[in-house]
Structure formats: structure tokens, C-alpha cells
Enzyme design. Structure first.
Site, PDB file in Angstrom:
ATOM      1  N   CYS A  20      20.273 -23.465 -22.309  1.00  0.00           N
ATOM      2  CA  CYS A  20      19.464 -22.464 -21.956  1.00  0.00           C
ATOM      3  C   CYS A  20      19.306 -20.895 -21.374  1.00  0.00           C
ATOM      4  O   CYS A  20      20.055 -20.149 -22.248  1.00  0.00           O
ATOM      5  CB  CYS A  20      17.541 -22.854 -21.941  1.00  0.00           C
ATOM      6  SG  CYS A  20      17.377 -23.539 -20.124  1.00  0.00           S
ATOM      7  N   HIS A  68      12.394 -23.243 -19.282  1.00  0.00           N
ATOM      8  CA  HIS A  68      13.134 -23.510 -20.745  1.00  0.00           C
ATOM      9  C   HIS A  68      13.573 -21.731 -20.519  1.00  0.00           C
ATOM     10  O   HIS A  68      12.462 -21.425 -20.651  1.00  0.00           O
ATOM     11  CB  HIS A  68      12.801 -24.004 -21.688  1.00  0.00           C
ATOM     12  CG  HIS A  68      13.595 -24.043 -22.668  1.00  0.00           C
ATOM     13  ND1 HIS A  68      14.629 -24.285 -23.004  1.00  0.00           N
ATOM     14  CD2 HIS A  68      12.952 -23.482 -23.861  1.00  0.00           C
ATOM     15  CE1 HIS A  68      15.545 -24.014 -24.059  1.00  0.00           C
ATOM     16  NE2 HIS A  68      14.266 -23.277 -24.740  1.00  0.00           N
ATOM     17  N   HIS A  80      17.924 -19.941 -29.044  1.00  0.00           N
ATOM     18  CA  HIS A  80      17.482 -20.666 -27.602  1.00  0.00           C
ATOM     19  C   HIS A  80      18.588 -22.450 -27.518  1.00  0.00           C
ATOM     20  O   HIS A  80      19.357 -22.639 -28.862  1.00  0.00           O
ATOM     21  CB  HIS A  80      17.071 -20.993 -26.846  1.00  0.00           C
ATOM     22  CG  HIS A  80      15.513 -22.541 -27.634  1.00  0.00           C
ATOM     23  ND1 HIS A  80      15.048 -23.315 -26.927  1.00  0.00           N
ATOM     24  CD2 HIS A  80      15.765 -22.732 -29.065  1.00  0.00           C
ATOM     25  CE1 HIS A  80      14.669 -24.487 -28.392  1.00  0.00           C
ATOM     26  NE2 HIS A  80      15.424 -23.331 -30.328  1.00  0.00           N
TER      27      HIS A  80
END
Length: 134
Positions: A20, A68, A80
Site C-alpha cells: 500500500c 494501511h 490501494h
């Protein structure tokens, strides 16, 4: 958005896959902005935080205790690299995401330069400690 379908690779920053924060690092590098490597560092690189209701395309959004990061692609959506076994994708921001939301930043070159100064100071050796003598 051109990276949609690219495999998730833990620690990946391109050439075969992304995690990510690696995806965000490469996307912003293309725009001439150099981000730190990890999601937590990317969040802390900017003092100005953006709330859920102020999100705009290009904002970095952080979830799950800064574990994240994704980028707002259009209102109500983010792009993402989700997890191992998955691929880079665009996803609707769900109620679950809202509950896991930590914060967001709107990257700019000035903010990253300030973060770089903090990192440089952290590399400086600590001052010598005083010792007592008997």
C-alpha cells in the site's frame, strides 16, 4: 490508476508489485513529491490532517492504526494495494473503512521537506552523557 491489477507484494515499490505505501510512494514520485516509505511515516510527514468529510482526489487516507494507506481517486472511492493475494484496485469507501479511518493528508512538497528535516535530526548522534566520578 494504471497500476490496477498489479499484484500486491509486501515491501513492493514497483517492478512486479506494490504494497500500500509503496504504491503511494511511486504515484507521488511521478508528481515530483517524494514521500517517506511506510504508511505511518507518510501520515506523520504532514502536520495538516484532513477529515473524512473533506476528502478530495489525491488525498492519502490511512486506516487500521496507520497500518494501511490508499489514495482518494474520486469522491467516495480510493485506489490501494489491499493485501497479499490481491491486486491494486479501486474500491468504494465503505462504512467499515470509515470505522477504521485514522486520518488523511494532502501531500505537498513543503510538508515532505519538513519531514525530511525531522528524519535528519534523528540520525544525529546523541550528545555525550555526563558521567559521575568518585
Amino acid at each position: 490508476m494504471r497500476q490496477r491489477g498489479t499484484p500486491y507484494v509486501w515491501g513492493g515499490t514497483g517492478n512486479g508489485g506494490y504494497d500500500c505505501s509503496g504504491l503511494m510512494l511511486r504515484a507521488y514520485r511521478k508528481a515530483g513529491i517524494h514521500l517517506p516509505r511506510t504508511a505511518a511515516e507518510q501520515y506523520h510527514a504532514f502536520s495538516r490532517k484532513i477529515g473524512w468529510n473533506q476528502l478530495k482526489p489525491g488525498d492519502l487516507v490511512f486506516f487500521s492504526g496507520l497500518g494501511h494507506v490508499g489514495m482518494i481517486s474520486k469522491p467516495g472511492y480510493m485506489v490501494h494495494a489491499p493485501r497479499s493475494g490481491d491486486v491494486v484496485k479501486e474500491e468504494k469507501l465503505s462504512e467499515w473503512r470509515r470505522q477504521a479511518f485514522v486520518g488523511a493528508v494532502r501531500p505537498d512538497p513543503k510538508g515532505v521537506r519538513q519531514w525530511a528535516k525531522v528524519l535528519e535530526r534523528r540520525k544525529e548522534p546523541a550528545p555525550p552523557m555526563l558521567t559521575a566520578t568518585l
